[in-house]
Design a protein around this motif. Structure first.
Motif, PDB file in Angstrom:
ATOM      1  N   TYR A 131       8.944 -21.891  17.306  1.00 60.42           N
ATOM      2  CA  TYR A 131       9.173 -20.536  16.787  1.00 60.42           C
ATOM      3  C   TYR A 131      10.275 -20.611  15.739  1.00 60.42           C
ATOM      4  CZ  TYR A 131      13.633 -19.937  19.241  1.00 60.42           C
ATOM      5  OH  TYR A 131      14.934 -20.058  19.643  1.00 60.42           O
ATOM      6  N   ILE A 132      10.332 -19.564  14.921  1.00 61.79           N
ATOM      7  CA  ILE A 132      11.361 -19.515  13.894  1.00 61.79           C
ATOM      8  C   ILE A 132      11.971 -18.113  13.943  1.00 61.79           C
ATOM      9  CG2 ILE A 132       9.626 -18.962  12.113  1.00 61.79           C
ATOM     10  CD1 ILE A 132      11.320 -20.652  10.184  1.00 61.79           C
ATOM     11  N   PHE A 133      13.295 -18.038  14.043  1.00 62.45           N
ATOM     12  CA  PHE A 133      13.969 -16.736  14.186  1.00 62.45           C
ATOM     13  C   PHE A 133      14.583 -16.356  12.851  1.00 62.45           C
ATOM     14  CE2 PHE A 133      17.523 -14.023  15.852  1.00 62.45           C
ATOM     15  CZ  PHE A 133      16.698 -13.008  16.341  1.00 62.45           C
ATOM     16  N   ILE A 134      14.088 -15.259  12.259  1.00 62.11           N
ATOM     17  CA  ILE A 134      14.511 -14.887  10.897  1.00 62.11           C
ATOM     18  C   ILE A 134      14.647 -13.374  10.733  1.00 62.11           C
ATOM     19  CG2 ILE A 134      13.664 -16.809   9.508  1.00 62.11           C
ATOM     20  CD1 ILE A 134      11.009 -15.315   9.303  1.00 62.11           C
ATOM     21  N   PRO A 135      15.467 -12.925   9.775  1.00 59.69           N
ATOM     22  CA  PRO A 135      15.544 -11.482   9.495  1.00 59.69           C
ATOM     23  C   PRO A 135      14.219 -11.010   8.896  1.00 59.69           C
ATOM     24  CG  PRO A 135      17.295 -12.705   8.386  1.00 59.69           C
ATOM     25  CD  PRO A 135      16.331 -13.710   8.898  1.00 59.69           C
ATOM     26  N   TYR A 143      10.315 -17.269   3.966  1.00 62.72           N
ATOM     27  CA  TYR A 143      10.168 -18.364   4.934  1.00 62.72           C
ATOM     28  C   TYR A 143       8.720 -18.843   5.010  1.00 62.72           C
ATOM     29  CZ  TYR A 143      14.917 -18.576   6.756  1.00 62.72           C
ATOM     30  OH  TYR A 143      16.268 -18.795   6.887  1.00 62.72           O
ATOM     31  N   LEU A 144       7.775 -17.903   4.873  1.00 65.29           N
ATOM     32  CA  LEU A 144       6.356 -18.285   4.911  1.00 65.29           C
ATOM     33  C   LEU A 144       6.035 -19.217   3.741  1.00 65.29           C
ATOM     34  CD1 LEU A 144       3.480 -17.977   6.084  1.00 65.29           C
ATOM     35  CD2 LEU A 144       3.170 -16.016   4.582  1.00 65.29           C
ATOM     36  N   VAL A 145       6.478 -18.838   2.550  1.00 66.00           N
ATOM     37  CA  VAL A 145       6.205 -19.659   1.366  1.00 66.00           C
ATOM     38  C   VAL A 145       6.877 -21.029   1.509  1.00 66.00           C
ATOM     39  CG1 VAL A 145       6.547 -19.843  -1.145  1.00 66.00           C
ATOM     40  CG2 VAL A 145       5.892 -17.647  -0.133  1.00 66.00           C
ATOM     41  N   HIS A 146       8.098 -21.034   2.060  1.00 61.04           N
ATOM     42  CA  HIS A 146       8.810 -22.312   2.266  1.00 61.04           C
ATOM     43  C   HIS A 146       8.003 -23.243   3.182  1.00 61.04           C
ATOM     44  CE1 HIS A 146      11.962 -25.202   3.156  1.00 61.04           C
ATOM     45  NE2 HIS A 146      11.768 -24.980   4.440  1.00 61.04           N
ATOM     46  N   ILE A 147       7.520 -22.696   4.298  1.00 68.06           N
ATOM     47  CA  ILE A 147       6.764 -23.523   5.262  1.00 68.06           C
ATOM     48  C   ILE A 147       5.458 -24.021   4.636  1.00 68.06           C
ATOM     49  CG2 ILE A 147       5.430 -23.395   7.428  1.00 68.06           C
ATOM     50  CD1 ILE A 147       7.753 -21.674   8.559  1.00 68.06           C
ATOM     51  N   LEU A 148       4.769 -23.148   3.888  1.00 71.12           N
ATOM     52  CA  LEU A 148       3.512 -23.555   3.243  1.00 71.12           C
ATOM     53  C   LEU A 148       3.768 -24.675   2.231  1.00 71.12           C
ATOM     54  CD1 LEU A 148       1.839 -20.058   2.639  1.00 71.12           C
ATOM     55  CD2 LEU A 148       1.207 -21.731   4.371  1.00 71.12           C
ATOM     56  N   ASN A 149       4.885 -24.586   1.515  1.00 66.82           N
ATOM     57  CA  ASN A 149       5.226 -25.657   0.554  1.00 66.82           C
ATOM     58  C   ASN A 149       5.587 -26.951   1.268  1.00 66.82           C
ATOM     59  OD1 ASN A 149       4.827 -24.121  -1.708  1.00 66.82           O
ATOM     60  ND2 ASN A 149       6.957 -23.458  -1.885  1.00 66.82           N
ATOM     61  N   GLU A 150       6.368 -26.790   2.342  1.00 61.49           N
ATOM     62  CA  GLU A 150       6.847 -27.950   3.096  1.00 61.49           C
ATOM     63  C   GLU A 150       5.683 -28.718   3.732  1.00 61.49           C
ATOM     64  OE1 GLU A 150       9.262 -27.259   6.613  1.00 61.49           O
ATOM     65  OE2 GLU A 150      10.914 -28.315   5.658  1.00 61.49           O
ATOM     66  N   MET A 151       4.671 -27.966   4.175  1.00 62.33           N
ATOM     67  CA  MET A 151       3.528 -28.612   4.848  1.00 62.33           C
ATOM     68  C   MET A 151       2.316 -28.690   3.934  1.00 62.33           C
ATOM     69  SD  MET A 151       3.531 -27.005   8.609  1.00 62.33           S
ATOM     70  CE  MET A 151       4.801 -27.302   9.797  1.00 62.33           C
ATOM     71  N   ALA A 152       2.521 -28.639   2.632  1.00 60.22           N
ATOM     72  CA  ALA A 152       1.399 -28.673   1.676  1.00 60.22           C
ATOM     73  C   ALA A 152       0.457 -29.829   2.007  1.00 60.22           C
ATOM     74  CB  ALA A 152       1.940 -28.818   0.271  1.00 60.22           C
ATOM     75  N   GLU A 165      17.758 -24.252   1.257  1.00 66.41           N
ATOM     76  CA  GLU A 165      16.486 -24.669   0.650  1.00 66.41           C
ATOM     77  C   GLU A 165      15.513 -23.494   0.584  1.00 66.41           C
ATOM     78  OE1 GLU A 165      14.598 -28.019   2.507  1.00 66.41           O
ATOM     79  OE2 GLU A 165      16.490 -29.142   2.578  1.00 66.41           O
ATOM     80  N   VAL A 166      15.479 -22.697   1.654  1.00 64.13           N
ATOM     81  CA  VAL A 166      14.539 -21.567   1.731  1.00 64.13           C
ATOM     82  C   VAL A 166      14.893 -20.519   0.688  1.00 64.13           C
ATOM     83  CG1 VAL A 166      13.585 -19.744   3.215  1.00 64.13           C
ATOM     84  CG2 VAL A 166      14.186 -21.969   4.208  1.00 64.13           C
ATOM     85  N   MET A 167      16.185 -20.198   0.589  1.00 65.69           N
ATOM     86  CA  MET A 167      16.610 -19.084  -0.266  1.00 65.69           C
ATOM     87  C   MET A 167      16.475 -19.359  -1.770  1.00 65.69           C
ATOM     88  SD  MET A 167      16.848 -16.615   1.411  1.00 65.69           S
ATOM     89  CE  MET A 167      16.896 -16.072   3.066  1.00 65.69           C
TER      90      MET A 167
END
Length: 458
Positions: free
Chosen positions: A243-247, A254-263, A396-398
Motif C-alpha cells: 500500500y502507499i499512504f499519500i495526501p 504518485y500514479l504517474v510516478h509508479i507508472l513511469n517507475e514500472m514502465a 523524485e515524485v514531486m
C-alpha cells in the motif's frame, strides 16, 4: 533401532508412496473423453486446477454442483467441460444456459466454450444488453447449443421473441451467482427458473456463500454436491501486495510516478466512478501514456474494443470501474493499482485477482489517503495480514507535479467539452461515450491553437 540399510529401504518406500500420491492428475483421470483432453492440451492447460479436479468428476456423474472458489481458479472450464462431454453424448440445440452478471464475462465464457468445443462444432450465442434485439433474435433462430446471457436481456427474449423458449434445456449454470443476486437480478432469475424444465442439471458457481445464494441454492438445486476450494477470503501466494499512504491531492502525481517507475509492465487501474475512470485516462493520455478506459456507461461495442486493445497489448494501461474486477481473464496483467480504495473489502480480493493468475506472479498496490484509513484496515482484517508499505522517494515524485497539474487542467477542459457534447446529443447514443476513447486528441489540438470555447458545465 533401524540399521542403515533398513532405514534407506524405508526411505525408498516412503518416497515411492509419496510420488504416487503427489503425481498430478491428468484431464483423462477426471473422466474426460479424448477429444476434450486434446482441446485442453491445445489450450496449453497442463493439468486441472483444484476446482476442476473437485467438480468435474462429480458433474460427469450427473450431479448438481455448488462450486465455491476464489477468482482466477479456472471455474469456467470446471462447468464447460462436463457440459460439452454431455452434449457429445446427446447432441441437441438449446442444450445449456449460462447466466452471468456482466456482459464482458458473457463474451469471455463464450470464447472459452468455443475454444474447447472447436473440434466438435459447438455453436454458442451471447445474449446481453447494449446490443440490437433483432439481430440477437436472428442468432437465437439458428438454435445454438450453448446460450450465455445476462438475466435481464434473456428475459426480454423469453417474453418477446416469437418461437423462442428453453423448454428442452438440459443444463443451467449460474456463474458469479453472488454477484448476479447483488446486482438485483433476483426477479429476473425467478422468472427464468419458472420457464425452464425442472428436470435439468444445475451448477452454481460463486466466490462467496451469501444468504441470497443459499436461498437460491434451495430453490433450484437438487441434492447438490458442494465443492469448496478456498474457505476463507484469500489472495494467491504469488501476488506481491503493498500500500502507499499519500495526501489525496497528490494521487495523480504518485500514479504517474509508479507508472513511469514500472514502465514496460501492463497495468489495471481501478477507480470508483465512471467519471474518475475517464478523467484519469485523459490525464494519463495527455502525458503520452497509452491508457484506455472501461466503465458501465460506455456502449457495449466500446467496452469490447477497449478490452480487445488491452488484451492485444496495443494499450498497456486499462483504467476501469469494478465492471472488470471479476471474472475477466486477461492473461498478461502485471500490476493492479487500486487508485480509489474499494468500499466493499471483498471487492479488493476480486480486483487484485486480475493479476497473478494461473500460477504467474503479479503486483498489487493500493492507494490510501487520509480519508481511506478505515476502509484500508477492513481490507487487512479480511485478508488476515498487514501489507508492506510501497517505498517512494518524495523528491523524485514531486518533480512530476508541474507536468501532472498541466495535464489535469487539460483533462478538466476535455471533460467539460464531452459533457457539453453529451447534452447536445440527447437523441444520439444513449451511452454518450462516442468521444470517451478517441475524442481527446481533437480537443488537445484546439487547446494548443487557443480556440477553446467557454460554456456552462452541466
Amino acid at each position: 533401532m533401524l540399521s542403515d540399510g533398513e532405514e534407506n529401504k524405508q526411505n525408498e518406500v516412503e518416497t515411492e508412496t509419496k510420488t504416487d500420491e503427489d503425481k498430478p492428475l491428468t484431464w483423462k483421470d477426471l473422466g474426460l473423453v479424448d477429444v476434450l483432453c486434446k482441446a485442453c492440451e491445445q489450450l496449453k492447460w497442463k493439468e486441472p486446477s483444484k476446482i476442476q479436479k473437485e467438480s468435474i468428476p462429480v458433474a460427469l456423474q450427473g450431479k448438481d454442483v455448488i462450486g465455491l472458489a476464489e477468482t482466477g481458479s479456472g471455474k469456467t472450464a470446471a462447468f464447460a467441460l462436463p457440459i460439452l462431454q454431455s452434449l457429445l453424448e446427446n447432441p441437441q440445440r438449446y442444450f445449456a444456459l449460462i447466466l452471468t452478471p456482466t456482459r464482458e464475462l458473457a463474451f469471455q465464457i463464450s470464447e472459452q466454450f468455443e475454444a474447447l468445443g472447436a473440434s466438435i462444432g459447438v455453436k454458442c450465442a451471447v445474449i446481453v444488453g447494449g446490443m440490437d434485439m433483432m439481430s440477437q433474435a436472428l442468432v437465437l433462430a439458428k438454435k445454438p447449443h450453448i446460450l450465455i446471457a445476462t438475466p435481464g436481456r434473456l428475459l426480454d427474449h423469453l417474453e418477446n421473441t416469437k418461437g423462442f423458449n428453453l423448454k428442452a434445456l438440459k443444463y443451467l449454470v449460474m456463474d458469479e451467482a453472488d454477484r448476479i443476486l447483488n446486482m438485483d437480478f433476483e426477479v429476473e432469475v425467478d422468472k427464468i427458473l419458472k420457464v425452464i424444465p425442472r428436470e435439468r442439471r444445475t451448477f452454481l458457481f460463486s466466490a462467496t456463500m451469501t444468504k441470497k445464494v443459499k436461498k437460491l441454492q434451495r430453490a433450484c438445486l437438487r441434492e447438490p454436491v458442494k465443492v469448496e476450494v478456498s474457505t476463507k477470503y484469500q489472495t494467491v501466494e504469488k501476488l506481491q501486495q503493498s500500500y502507499i499512504f499519500i495526501p489525496v491531492k497528490f494521487k495523480d502525481v504518485y500514479l504517474v510516478h509508479i507508472l513511469n517507475e514500472m514502465a514496460g509492465n501492463s497495468f489495471m487501474i481501478f477507480c470508483s466512478t465512471c467519471n474518475n475512470t475517464l478523467r484519469t485516462a485523459l490525464v494519463l493520455r495527455n502525458l503520452g501514456l497509452t491508457a484506455v478506459p472501461l466503465h458501465g456507461q460506455m456502449s457495449q461495442n466500446k467496452r469490447l474494443a477497449a478490452l480487445t486493445k488491452f488484451k492485444a497489448k496495443n494499450r498497456s494501461i486499462l483504467i476501469s470501474t469494478d465492471v472488470a474486477s471479476r471474472g475477466l481473464d486477461i492473461p498478461h496483467v502485471d500490476v493492479v493499482i487500486n487508485f480509489d480504495i474499494p468500499t466493499h473489502s471483498k471487492d479488493y480480493i476480486h480486483r487484485v485477482g486480475r493479476t497473478a493468475r494461473a500460477g504467474r506472479s503479479g503486483k498489487a498496490i493500493t492507494f490510501v489517503t487520509q480519508y481511506d484509513v478505515e476502509l484500508y484496515q477492513r481490507i487487512e482484517q479480511l485478508i488476515g495480514k498487514q501489507l508492506p508499505l510501497y517505498k517512494t522517494e518524495e523528491d523524485e515524485v514531486m518533480v512530476l507535479q508541474e507536468r501532472v497539474a498541466e495535464s489535469q487542467r487539460i483533462a478538466k477542459m476535455e471533460m467539460k467539452d464531452l459533457t457539453e457534447k453529451k447534452g447536445k446529443r440527447k437523441k444520439g447514443d444513449a451511452d454518450g461515450d462516442d468521444d470517451d476513447t478517441e475524442g481527446a486528441s481533437g480537443v488537445r489540438k484546439r487547446l494548443k491553437g487557443g480556440k477553446k470555447k467557454g460554456g456552462k458545465k452541466k
